[in-house]
Design an enzyme around this catalytic site. Sequence first.
Site, mmCIF file in Angstrom:
data_model
loop_
_atom_site.group_PDB
_atom_site.id
_atom_site.type_symbol
_atom_site.label_atom_id
_atom_site.label_comp_id
_atom_site.label_asym_id
_atom_site.label_seq_id
_atom_site.Cartn_x
_atom_site.Cartn_y
_atom_site.Cartn_z
ATOM 1 N N SER A 1 -0.765 0.910 2.785
ATOM 2 C CA SER A 1 -1.382 1.680 3.877
ATOM 3 C C SER A 1 -1.388 3.163 3.520
ATOM 4 O O SER A 1 -2.348 3.880 3.816
ATOM 5 C CB SER A 1 -0.612 1.467 5.181
ATOM 6 N N HIS B 1 -2.180 -7.032 3.317
ATOM 7 C CA HIS B 1 -1.513 -7.619 4.491
ATOM 8 C C HIS B 1 -2.239 -8.885 4.948
ATOM 9 O O HIS B 1 -1.606 -9.895 5.273
ATOM 10 C CB HIS B 1 -1.534 -6.643 5.681
ATOM 11 N N LYS C 1 8.829 7.671 12.411
ATOM 12 C CA LYS C 1 7.726 7.803 11.463
ATOM 13 C C LYS C 1 6.481 8.220 12.231
ATOM 14 O O LYS C 1 6.173 7.605 13.251
ATOM 15 C CB LYS C 1 7.451 6.424 10.849
ATOM 16 N N ARG D 1 5.075 -6.615 -3.670
ATOM 17 C CA ARG D 1 4.007 -6.117 -4.547
ATOM 18 C C ARG D 1 4.502 -5.918 -5.961
ATOM 19 O O ARG D 1 3.836 -6.222 -6.918
ATOM 20 C CB ARG D 1 3.484 -4.769 -4.034
#
Length: 160
Positions: A128, A17, A41, A90
């Site tokens: 993460s 990030h 979440k 990614r």
Amino acid sequence: MQIGIYPGSFDPVTNGHIDIIKRSAKLVDVLIVAILQNNKKTSLFTMEERIKLIEESCKDIENIQIETFSGLLVDFAKEKNANLIIRGLRALTDFEYEFQMAQMNKHLHNDMETIFLVTDVKYSFLSSSAIKEVASFGGSVCDFVPEIVAEKTLEKYKGE
Ligand code: ADP
């Protein structure tokens, strides 16, 4: 003035990030790092903790603002006069979702453009969730996140 917005959960912020933040801050006058408050979440870190960790990790970047939002990203972006969304890619697996979101956001707000920065290869496997998984088993994450983030993440799992 070009205002860009980099949204995400940042639970917690990783070196991947931070690389995107540094690179995109050079492309805009002001970069808003926007932390999504997602009640669906469960997160490891509170919003306040996530703000602090990004602040600590990005002290040397002058043109960033850290904000939180809930609801539609395009509404928040409009409110902030931002018309550029920045996302990191990614791998191919990120692409389909990101492509759909970019098209949806453009449909919702025609002036909104999304740009994608391709991850530096050394961060391509970083997420993460992977950080949390490794830390939850007591593994070291200090190669992947700033020192303060590694410390706070391990602390969260201590005593479980
Ligand atoms: P989200 O829940 O929105 O996916 P994340 O905090 O996981 O939130 O990610 C925010 C943005 O950062 C996304 O665009 C994601 O693709 C990108 N990102 C996450 N990890 C990396 C990485 N290692 N390298 C480059 N971009 C990344």
